[in-house]
Design a protein around this motif. Structure first.
Motif, PDB file in Angstrom:
ATOM      1  N   MET A 163       0.823  -1.204   0.000  1.00  0.00           N
ATOM      2  CA  MET A 163       0.000   0.000   0.000  1.00  0.00           C
ATOM      3  C   MET A 163       0.863   1.262   0.000  1.00  0.00           C
ATOM      4  N   ARG A 164       0.444   2.213  -0.821  1.00  0.00           N
ATOM      5  CA  ARG A 164       1.062   3.534  -0.921  1.00  0.00           C
ATOM      6  C   ARG A 164       2.551   3.485  -1.291  1.00  0.00           C
ATOM      7  N   PRO A 165       2.937   2.596  -2.218  1.00  0.00           N
ATOM      8  CA  PRO A 165       4.340   2.584  -2.632  1.00  0.00           C
ATOM      9  C   PRO A 165       4.574   3.583  -3.761  1.00  0.00           C
ATOM     10  N   ARG A 166       5.817   3.755  -4.128  1.00  0.00           N
ATOM     11  CA  ARG A 166       6.159   4.394  -5.396  1.00  0.00           C
ATOM     12  C   ARG A 166       6.342   3.293  -6.440  1.00  0.00           C
ATOM     13  N   HIS A 167       5.966   3.622  -7.669  1.00  0.00           N
ATOM     14  CA  HIS A 167       6.186   2.709  -8.791  1.00  0.00           C
ATOM     15  C   HIS A 167       7.419   3.231  -9.525  1.00  0.00           C
ATOM     16  N   VAL A 168       8.542   2.551  -9.344  1.00  0.00           N
ATOM     17  CA  VAL A 168       9.811   2.993  -9.925  1.00  0.00           C
ATOM     18  C   VAL A 168      10.334   1.894 -10.841  1.00  0.00           C
ATOM     19  N   GLU A 169      10.686   2.272 -12.060  1.00  0.00           N
ATOM     20  CA  GLU A 169      11.149   1.282 -13.025  1.00  0.00           C
ATOM     21  C   GLU A 169      12.531   1.658 -13.551  1.00  0.00           C
ATOM     22  N   GLY A 194      19.254   4.613 -15.852  1.00  0.00           N
ATOM     23  CA  GLY A 194      18.523   5.349 -14.837  1.00  0.00           C
ATOM     24  C   GLY A 194      17.124   4.812 -14.635  1.00  0.00           C
ATOM     25  N   GLU A 195      16.327   5.586 -13.894  1.00  0.00           N
ATOM     26  CA  GLU A 195      14.998   5.139 -13.497  1.00  0.00           C
ATOM     27  C   GLU A 195      13.931   6.137 -13.925  1.00  0.00           C
ATOM     28  N   ARG A 196      12.685   5.674 -13.823  1.00  0.00           N
ATOM     29  CA  ARG A 196      11.517   6.535 -14.036  1.00  0.00           C
ATOM     30  C   ARG A 196      10.554   6.312 -12.876  1.00  0.00           C
ATOM     31  N   ASP A 197       9.976   7.383 -12.378  1.00  0.00           N
ATOM     32  CA  ASP A 197       8.945   7.287 -11.342  1.00  0.00           C
ATOM     33  C   ASP A 197       7.591   7.388 -12.040  1.00  0.00           C
ATOM     34  N   CYS A 198       6.803   6.321 -11.922  1.00  0.00           N
ATOM     35  CA  CYS A 198       5.507   6.245 -12.613  1.00  0.00           C
ATOM     36  C   CYS A 198       4.377   6.055 -11.604  1.00  0.00           C
ATOM     37  N   SER A 199       4.487   6.720 -10.468  1.00  0.00           N
ATOM     38  CA  SER A 199       3.574   6.452  -9.356  1.00  0.00           C
ATOM     39  C   SER A 199       2.161   6.972  -9.585  1.00  0.00           C
ATOM     40  N   ILE A 200       2.006   8.047 -10.349  1.00  0.00           N
ATOM     41  CA  ILE A 200       0.672   8.632 -10.508  1.00  0.00           C
ATOM     42  C   ILE A 200      -0.092   7.829 -11.556  1.00  0.00           C
ATOM     43  N   GLN A 201      -1.055   7.044 -11.072  1.00  0.00           N
ATOM     44  CA  GLN A 201      -1.803   6.115 -11.915  1.00  0.00           C
ATOM     45  C   GLN A 201      -3.281   6.179 -11.557  1.00  0.00           C
ATOM     46  N   VAL A 216      -0.305   7.789 -15.603  1.00  0.00           N
ATOM     47  CA  VAL A 216      -0.812   9.064 -16.097  1.00  0.00           C
ATOM     48  C   VAL A 216       0.313  10.095 -16.190  1.00  0.00           C
ATOM     49  N   VAL A 217       1.184  10.109 -15.179  1.00  0.00           N
ATOM     50  CA  VAL A 217       2.329  11.028 -15.141  1.00  0.00           C
ATOM     51  C   VAL A 217       3.581  10.213 -14.834  1.00  0.00           C
ATOM     52  N   GLU A 218       4.651  10.469 -15.593  1.00  0.00           N
ATOM     53  CA  GLU A 218       5.926   9.798 -15.351  1.00  0.00           C
ATOM     54  C   GLU A 218       7.033  10.847 -15.323  1.00  0.00           C
ATOM     55  N   GLU A 219       8.108  10.543 -14.606  1.00  0.00           N
ATOM     56  CA  GLU A 219       9.211  11.494 -14.565  1.00  0.00           C
ATOM     57  C   GLU A 219      10.534  10.779 -14.347  1.00  0.00           C
ATOM     58  N   THR A 255       1.526   5.854  -5.382  1.00  0.00           N
ATOM     59  CA  THR A 255       0.448   5.295  -6.203  1.00  0.00           C
ATOM     60  C   THR A 255      -0.930   5.636  -5.640  1.00  0.00           C
ATOM     61  N   ALA A 256      -0.980   6.173  -4.428  1.00  0.00           N
ATOM     62  CA  ALA A 256      -2.258   6.577  -3.833  1.00  0.00           C
ATOM     63  C   ALA A 256      -2.614   8.028  -4.172  1.00  0.00           C
ATOM     64  N   PHE A 257      -1.807   8.695  -4.988  1.00  0.00           N
ATOM     65  CA  PHE A 257      -1.970  10.129  -5.228  1.00  0.00           C
ATOM     66  C   PHE A 257      -3.363  10.486  -5.746  1.00  0.00           C
ATOM     67  N   ILE A 258      -3.828   9.814  -6.786  1.00  0.00           N
ATOM     68  CA  ILE A 258      -5.122  10.183  -7.374  1.00  0.00           C
ATOM     69  C   ILE A 258      -6.257   9.882  -6.408  1.00  0.00           C
ATOM     70  N   ALA A 259      -6.218   8.720  -5.752  1.00  0.00           N
ATOM     71  CA  ALA A 259      -7.271   8.383  -4.790  1.00  0.00           C
ATOM     72  C   ALA A 259      -7.292   9.383  -3.635  1.00  0.00           C
ATOM     73  N   ASP A 260      -6.120   9.768  -3.152  1.00  0.00           N
ATOM     74  CA  ASP A 260      -6.048  10.692  -2.019  1.00  0.00           C
ATOM     75  C   ASP A 260      -6.511  12.097  -2.389  1.00  0.00           C
ATOM     76  N   ASN A 261      -6.178  12.538  -3.592  1.00  0.00           N
ATOM     77  CA  ASN A 261      -6.441  13.921  -3.977  1.00  0.00           C
ATOM     78  C   ASN A 261      -7.761  14.127  -4.705  1.00  0.00           C
TER      79      ASN A 261
END
Length: 662
Positions: free
Chosen positions: A206-212, A227-234, A240-243, A440-446
């Protein structure tokens, strides 16, 4: 080194366009394949040659191995790039290419076979010593077994399709009572999307970051990570958003995760571009999630911070060349953010939207990149993924990239299908995103289940009235002979009021536009008064000074009554009721169940005369490869069922009538 001359892209949309552009820059001829509904799609227009491979449904076209291989033979294609999705991780397709002597621009068959199956991949990673989430990835797929294993693991759990990704065939289950339904839905969705109903069960972190981690390997066995990409906002498990880089990454953690990803690739003798996905918890522990044996949707952010073209790397590796860089040569510079522009309605729970694209304006400027699969005049259909474009921005710092992304989105307009442009602008301004703390909880929380857009303001209505008035004057001027522009808005009897009426929610708002001078107006919206001056006009945008403040709107007029508008935070469609007959009121009330979008009605779960309770599932609709449950809005009974399961149905079509209790 193997000579490659003609590349067929076994895909559609933005990824097909993006692959073709690099291939052409490298001197290769390009071939597009397309379904009947995609005959005039952008990827077809971009290609040197194109071949129709079947009807619109994916199973009849883009998943037809024989049709694609036949197209390659007819056009002389000696290599095939699968893009992402569709057949990109299909071992049978890669094997068939090899049998035909066609270079498959992807990993070896054995690597796809292992990593393309989440269950086998996880077993292989456990054997290789890569950290994994506790779960069940066995061959016994009986529902009773899956339920028992989930109980052993402990709720909450993730129910996931073993054969695919992209959020399809995936369900998060918190309650035991929901488990069997979730398994049933996931199996059905997985079977339709990937041809396999096999599932795995994993403990939900629960509430992890999605990092690839982006990995790359050549045929000589050289393997690196970029390197890596943070793809947590789903949302619905779709990114939906990656960085890049990840906001909380440290050099030490990057090296540890990067080496684990390289070990994962080497464990299956990997070749080409691959992505090893991890869950990163708050304590800095990471767990293997899956490996995607293809180029990722979000690969542009890696390209922006490394300076490498990953499609070029893929083609060079396919030709037998060594990797263009060694590990010690790879450095990360600056920060990049990508957002996915989806044809979906955030206000109704992000349901997919379809229809003709009236206008699509794309932002431009230093550090801004757009990978799009559509242009103005194209159409978003219900048969394929809802993503129409990706916007990518680069800056020296994360804040530079964020501000540039917000500006790029404000310079974007997509009129026609509902879309998430306004939602993405709002995301860029959320404190949690600004601080880099999103999980990964960003959209649900906000946002919960839906995004509530800003209300149309009095200034917006005043601007709409003035813009429609100006456009009408421009039309009259273009149709008149030898009329001086200075005489626009002038009449011999003095000032004349142009009256308009717009419906906003349930209210009718009267807007009175009074010309003062050419391009200058007093506008009344109910009790509010505004002073407007037109300061700039081009084909699709107008800048107004509204009560002393400059506001820029993208616009698209349709017929004399309808106006599409996009401000820097809100997209809207307004219709002037004085120019059209009032629409008939809906005859039915809350007991009328209609399709929220175009799609296939997979099942109707009730019959006429059945009692229903609030929240009960009454039908299942599949649209854009995702299944959506339709639920009863209240307690009552089914009066009549008008639709038929298994048939295509249009948005707004009547499915059934319920009689709801008072």
């Amino acid at each position: 080194m193997k000579a490659l001359t003609t590349l067929l892209v076994a895909n559609r949309g933005e990824i097909a366009v993006r692959v073709m552009r690099t291939a052409k820059a490298m001197g290769l001829k390009t071939v597009a394949v397309y379904s009947e509904t995609d005959a005039n799609a952008q990827h077809v227009r971009e290609a040197d040659q194109s071949v129709c491979i079947g009807p619109a449904p994916v199973a009849d076209s883009y998943l037809q191995l024989d049709a694609i291989l036949d197209a390659a033979e007819r056009t002389g294609a000696d290599c095939i790039h699968p893009g992402y999705g569709f057949l990109s991780e299909n071992q049978a397709f890669a094997s068939a290419c090899e049998a035909k002597g066609i270079e498959f621009i992807g990993p070896p068959n054995a690597a796809i076979e292992v990593m393309g199956d989440k269950a086998r991949a996880k077993r292989a990673m456990i054997d290789a010593g890569v950290p994994c989430v506790p779960g069940y990835q066995g061959d016994d797929q009986k529902v009773s077994t899956l339920v028992a294993e989930a109980e052993k693991i402990g709720l909450p759990v993730m129910v996931k399709a073993a054969a695919g990704g992209g959020g399809r065939g995936m369900r998060l289950v918190h309650e035991l009572s929901e488990l069997e339904t979730a398994i049933d839905m996931a199996q059905s969705e997985a079977k339709n999307a990937f041809g396999s109903s096999e599932l795995i069960i994993e403990k939900a972190v629960m509430r992890p970051r999605h990092v690839e981690i982006q990995v790359f390997a050549d045929k000589a066995g050289n393997t690196v990570y970029l390197g890596e990409r943070d793809c947590s906002i789903q949302r619905r498990h779709q990114k939906v958003v990656e960085e890049a880089p990840c906001p909380v990454m440290t050099p030490e953690l990057r090296e540890t995760m990067g080496k684990s990803a390289v070990e994962a690739a080497k464990a299956v003798n990997y070749v080409g571009a691959g992505t090893v996905e991890f869950l990163l918890d708050e304590a800095g522990e990471f767990y293997f999630l899956e490996m995607n044996t293809r180029l990722q949707v979000e690969h542009p952010v890696t390209e922006m911070v490394t300076g490498y073209d990953l499609v070029e790397w893929q083609i060079r590796v396919a030709r037998g060349e060594d990797l263009p860089a060694e590990q010690e040569d790879i450095e990360l510079f600056g920060h990049a953010i990508e957002v996915r522009l989806y044809a979906e309605d955030p206000a109704t729970g992000f349901l997919p939207s379809t229809g003709a694209i009236k206008l699509f304006t794309q932002p431009q400027g230093p550090g801004i990149r757009v990978d799009a699969g559509v242009e103005t005049g194209d159409e978003v259909t219900p048969f394929y993924d809802a993503m129409v474009a990706k916007l990518i921005t680069y800056g020296d710092t994360r804040e530079d990239a964020r501000l540039k992304m917000k500006s790029a989105l404000q310079a974007t307009a997509l009129f026609g299908p509902e879309n998430n442009r306004d939602f993405l602008i709002d995301v860029m301004d959320r404190d949690e995103f600004i601080s880099g703390a999103a999980t990964t909880a960003f959209i649900a929380d906000n946002y919960g289940d839906a995004f509530t857009p800003a209300e149309v303001s009095s200034a917006d209505l005043a601007s709409a009235g003035a813009i429609q008035h100006v456009l009408a004057m421009e039309t009259h001027h273009s149709q008149s002979a030898s009329v001086n522009e200075e005489l626009l808005d002038w009449v011999s009897m003095g000032r004349v009021t142009d009256t308009k009426s717009y419906d906003v929610g349930e209210d009718a708002c009267e807007v009175l536009v009074v010309p003062l001078n050419a391009g200058e107006y007093e506008v009344s919206v109910g009790a509010d008064g505004h002073h407007l001056v037109v300061t700039d006009i081009d084909d699709n945008a107008m800048t107004l000074e509204v009560d002393g403040l400059s506001k820029r709107y993208h616009y698209h007029p349709e017929a004399p009554a309808t106006l599409y508008l996009a401000s820097d935070s809100l997209s809207m469609m307004l219709a002037d009721n004085t120019r059209i007959p009032p629409e008939a009121e809906e005859a039915a009330g809350g007991g009328t169940i209609t399709a929220p979008m175009h799609g296939q009605l997979l099942s109707i779960d009730v019959a006429a005369g059945d009692a229903v309770t609030k929240g009960q599932r009454i039908a299942v609709l599949e649209a854009m490869k995702m299944q959506h449950e339709l639920i009863a809005p209240g307690d009552g009974a089914v009066v009549d069922v008008m639709a038929v399961a298994g048939k295509q149905i249009g948005a707004g079509d009547l499915i059934m009538m319920l009689e709801l209790e008072e």
